[in-house]
Design a protein around this motif. Sequence first.
Motif, PDB file in Angstrom:
ATOM      1  N   VAL A   3      -1.360  -4.264  -5.462  1.00  0.00           N
ATOM      2  CA  VAL A   3      -0.726  -2.969  -5.207  1.00  0.00           C
ATOM      3  C   VAL A   3      -1.841  -1.943  -5.085  1.00  0.00           C
ATOM      4  O   VAL A   3      -2.757  -1.910  -5.898  1.00  0.00           O
ATOM      5  N   CYS A   4      -1.751  -1.126  -4.043  1.00  0.00           N
ATOM      6  CA  CYS A   4      -2.868  -0.230  -3.729  1.00  0.00           C
ATOM      7  C   CYS A   4      -2.323   1.144  -3.350  1.00  0.00           C
ATOM      8  O   CYS A   4      -1.380   1.255  -2.569  1.00  0.00           O
ATOM      9  N   GLY A   5      -2.900   2.182  -3.933  1.00  0.00           N
ATOM     10  CA  GLY A   5      -2.455   3.536  -3.612  1.00  0.00           C
ATOM     11  C   GLY A   5      -3.082   4.513  -4.579  1.00  0.00           C
ATOM     12  O   GLY A   5      -3.921   4.134  -5.403  1.00  0.00           O
ATOM     13  N   LYS A  34      -1.388   1.056 -13.828  1.00  0.00           N
ATOM     14  CA  LYS A  34      -2.262  -0.048 -14.274  1.00  0.00           C
ATOM     15  C   LYS A  34      -1.447  -1.177 -14.895  1.00  0.00           C
ATOM     16  O   LYS A  34      -1.883  -2.328 -14.956  1.00  0.00           O
ATOM     17  N   ASN A  35      -0.248  -0.828 -15.390  1.00  0.00           N
ATOM     18  CA  ASN A  35       0.580  -1.821 -16.079  1.00  0.00           C
ATOM     19  C   ASN A  35       0.987  -2.992 -15.188  1.00  0.00           C
ATOM     20  O   ASN A  35       1.374  -4.042 -15.687  1.00  0.00           O
ATOM     21  N   TRP A  36       0.912  -2.805 -13.860  1.00  0.00           N
ATOM     22  CA  TRP A  36       1.269  -3.919 -12.974  1.00  0.00           C
ATOM     23  C   TRP A  36       0.397  -5.130 -13.249  1.00  0.00           C
ATOM     24  O   TRP A  36       0.816  -6.270 -13.022  1.00  0.00           O
ATOM     25  N   VAL A  45       0.832  -1.201   0.000  1.00  0.00           N
ATOM     26  CA  VAL A  45       0.000   0.000   0.000  1.00  0.00           C
ATOM     27  C   VAL A  45       0.869   1.254   0.000  1.00  0.00           C
ATOM     28  O   VAL A  45       1.803   1.362   0.808  1.00  0.00           O
ATOM     29  N   GLY A  46       0.555   2.177  -0.902  1.00  0.00           N
ATOM     30  CA  GLY A  46       1.240   3.467  -0.859  1.00  0.00           C
ATOM     31  C   GLY A  46       1.899   3.843  -2.173  1.00  0.00           C
ATOM     32  O   GLY A  46       1.349   3.652  -3.243  1.00  0.00           O
ATOM     33  N   ASP A  47       3.127   4.379  -2.047  1.00  0.00           N
ATOM     34  CA  ASP A  47       3.863   4.919  -3.185  1.00  0.00           C
ATOM     35  C   ASP A  47       4.573   3.786  -3.922  1.00  0.00           C
ATOM     36  O   ASP A  47       5.763   3.556  -3.731  1.00  0.00           O
ATOM     37  N   ILE A  48       3.817   3.074  -4.760  1.00  0.00           N
ATOM     38  CA  ILE A  48       4.397   1.934  -5.472  1.00  0.00           C
ATOM     39  C   ILE A  48       5.418   2.425  -6.504  1.00  0.00           C
ATOM     40  O   ILE A  48       6.471   1.825  -6.697  1.00  0.00           O
ATOM     41  N   ALA A  49       5.104   3.537  -7.159  1.00  0.00           N
ATOM     42  CA  ALA A  49       5.955   4.016  -8.256  1.00  0.00           C
ATOM     43  C   ALA A  49       7.404   4.217  -7.820  1.00  0.00           C
ATOM     44  O   ALA A  49       8.322   3.893  -8.558  1.00  0.00           O
ATOM     45  N   HIS A  50       7.596   4.744  -6.609  1.00  0.00           N
ATOM     46  CA  HIS A  50       8.951   5.068  -6.181  1.00  0.00           C
ATOM     47  C   HIS A  50       9.524   4.041  -5.204  1.00  0.00           C
ATOM     48  O   HIS A  50      10.537   4.301  -4.563  1.00  0.00           O
ATOM     49  N   SER A  51       8.869   2.879  -5.096  1.00  0.00           N
ATOM     50  CA  SER A  51       9.280   1.947  -4.048  1.00  0.00           C
ATOM     51  C   SER A  51      10.064   0.748  -4.555  1.00  0.00           C
ATOM     52  O   SER A  51       9.549  -0.101  -5.266  1.00  0.00           O
ATOM     53  N   ARG A  52      11.322   0.685  -4.128  1.00  0.00           N
ATOM     54  CA  ARG A  52      12.142  -0.488  -4.431  1.00  0.00           C
ATOM     55  C   ARG A  52      11.679  -1.676  -3.596  1.00  0.00           C
ATOM     56  O   ARG A  52      11.770  -2.826  -4.015  1.00  0.00           O
ATOM     57  N   SER A  71      -5.341  -1.759  -7.263  1.00  0.00           N
ATOM     58  CA  SER A  71      -6.514  -1.181  -6.599  1.00  0.00           C
ATOM     59  C   SER A  71      -6.188   0.232  -6.129  1.00  0.00           C
ATOM     60  O   SER A  71      -5.057   0.523  -5.749  1.00  0.00           O
ATOM     61  N   TYR A  72      -7.186   1.092  -6.162  1.00  0.00           N
ATOM     62  CA  TYR A  72      -7.011   2.455  -5.649  1.00  0.00           C
ATOM     63  C   TYR A  72      -7.749   2.635  -4.327  1.00  0.00           C
ATOM     64  O   TYR A  72      -7.750   3.703  -3.752  1.00  0.00           O
ATOM     65  N   SER A  73      -8.411   1.569  -3.876  1.00  0.00           N
ATOM     66  CA  SER A  73      -9.220   1.688  -2.667  1.00  0.00           C
ATOM     67  C   SER A  73      -8.802   0.672  -1.621  1.00  0.00           C
ATOM     68  O   SER A  73      -9.037  -0.526  -1.766  1.00  0.00           O
TER      69      SER A  73
END
Lengths: 431, 333
Positions: free
Chosen positions: B209-211, B218-220, B184-191, B228-230
């Motif tokens: 992945v949620c955030g 969406k590509n994940w 949950v959270g900042d997936i884009a910047h998370s190693r 999910s966004y919720s």
Amino acid sequence: MQTHSTWLFENARLIDPSCGMDRRGRLLVVDGLLAGIDVSDEDVPAHAERWDVQGCIVAPGLFDLSTEFGEPGREEDETIVTGTLAAVAGGYTAIALSSNTDPPIDTAASVEFIRQKGARADNCRVYALGCVSKHQQGESLAEIGSLVEAGAVALSDGPRPIENTGLLRRALEYCSMFDRVVFDHPEIASISRGGVMHEGMEQLVLGLSPIPAEAEDLATARDLRLIEATGGRLHLTSISTSGSVELCRRARARGIPFTNGIYVANLHLVDTLMRSFDANCKVSPPLRSQDHVDACLEGLRDGTIDIISSGHRPCSLEKKMLEIDAAPFGMIALETALSQVITYLINPGILSWCDAMAKMSWNPAKLLGQSGGTLQRGKPADLIVIDPDRKWKVDATALQSKSYNTPLNGMELDGVVLATLVNGRKRWACK
Amino acid sequence: MSNTSALAVAAQHSMVNAPTVPDSWQHKHLLGLEHLSAEEITLILDYAEALHAATLNGRKKLDLLKGRTIANLFFENSTRTRNSFSLAAKRLGADTVEFSSSGSSVAKGETFIDTAKTIEAMLVDAVVVRHSSAGTPHMLSKHLGCSVINAGDGPHEHPTQGLLDILTIRQHRGSLAGLTVAMVGDIAHSRTARSNIWGLLKLGAKVIVCGPATLVSKNWEKLGVEVSYSLDKILPRCDVLNLLRIQFERQAIRPFPSVHEYTLLYAMNQERIRRSKADILIMAPGPINRGVELTPEVADGPHSVILEQVTNGIAIRMATLWLLLGRPNPTNV
């Protein structure tokens, strides 16, 4: 180096993209000028050097619109001497040099500097591109009239995109007074800023900052609309997305006059190469995914894309040894461009030899209104002799360019430039 | 895995008496989890538990890597990961060299490759690298002769963090197969997210992945990950929540309107715990922003395994160092 300038090429496959010719024959060059095809023996001067080029192609020398050297200011990357030597080694007989130097080419004196240095190097023809904006800062127009007067053949802020739409509009209007083309690298920087690679699955996995395709698409759409609105002349230097290709295709169908180019890197290299984290793969436009590459190839095939440029952008070794985020964009390409086109466009049947040569010589020469790209009698003998069947392996350290930044190092390519002649004088001979 | 079975593993691999690195491990570097097999991941987890047991839960120092030197090369601020690697090295009897420097090589004037080569010339056997730019450990692995361990490269991978998270889940649930784990959270910047995703998928877990949509691509989905966004929608289905820190420092542009809005949508609080499965595990890679990703009640509550993660970190890093350096003459793979 020989200064001999009278030649008879025998048993050549002659390709002349200016008239769509591709056939066997002999080509005469007298005192540096093209003197006709299939001339009779009595027309051949006794002192002509005869060269039997059986199995080889004789074509007009290549003409590049997107070459960057470092001189003045970044001589560690490339000087005009090393760069023009790389050009003739790659089959280029003319190059239009980027205004991206330090200081940028935004004064008549700096245009004169480029022309004099180019003439003194005495390798290929060197034309200067002048800046569109003062100091390439994208705010106010450079003194375009003075630049043109000093010999600037076109105006460009490349590799920087002209972000300011108002400035681009004024530039298109203003340059029409001098009948000069404005070059734009289509990219909306507010979308791509900080980006390192093409946005997509590979980028998602690698966690590198994205350069979305729409950053290019939107700039292309904007530029095409401005051409229509102003009637100005514009060249899109570097198309690399399926969206751009489609926009250009529609604009052509509507009869909007413009030209566009693609860099050789974007003809066949894809974003999966970024998995190596090799900073030599960091180029602009970025290496795209295969679907974009396929769309560009279709655009080349159906005539949507006019011009193939090298996109030569040397970076010294220490600059490319940095973290991928910090390393500069760019790859050297003058010496590999023709072989890339032979290997990935001509041999797979995507382009005929004649069409490929048109996009690499005749079309760019025509765009700038300069000589080149033709075997027509009376024109300067700017020629290349190509052995299309010989293969070679790229060894970055063995190239003439001062920098080594190419992701093609170690790759095998088709086609070798045996000789490059400028004004009938041999400026390059393959060892 | 219980301590008894960990000791069984230790005995099976002759850990205590005549330690040898198994032939099934053939890597010289640990750069990420993307290219490790499920078997290799499991091997590291097993060794982590075995070594942890062999050190009597950290009370005894082993001499498995006696005479070896490990350099911590941190180009980005870190306290826990650096200390964790240092302790892991010391518990195996190795010596450590610490090098930290912030900022990119452009700012320093020396390339990071030169810095690393200088450290290597001090005859170290492995460098542990953290850097704010993705791919730096991969570049180093091509320029250095020694082993390279990725301790976090930009938003790309943080393999030992992924492994310690997975080990923590395995200790509580026995197996990863069939579990639903949400990042949950900042997936884009998370190693951490990326390393977890690879590891969890390989071991058979379902990953969500949620955030905020600006931080979750969406590509994940193309990699078999649910997007999910919720948090409220996925909450009842989750066995594990891994609450990622909002990486303000990596966000060039603020990707959501305010921290306040973020906490309303994604912070784990007591009210959300009540709507979760009764045995939900709450994890966070740390450092945690109390009140942002989770409230103090949740961080210190019965579902939280955050401190166990820290303990497991040392075990995972011991296993990593041992597998990479434990052979007398490492084969260069």
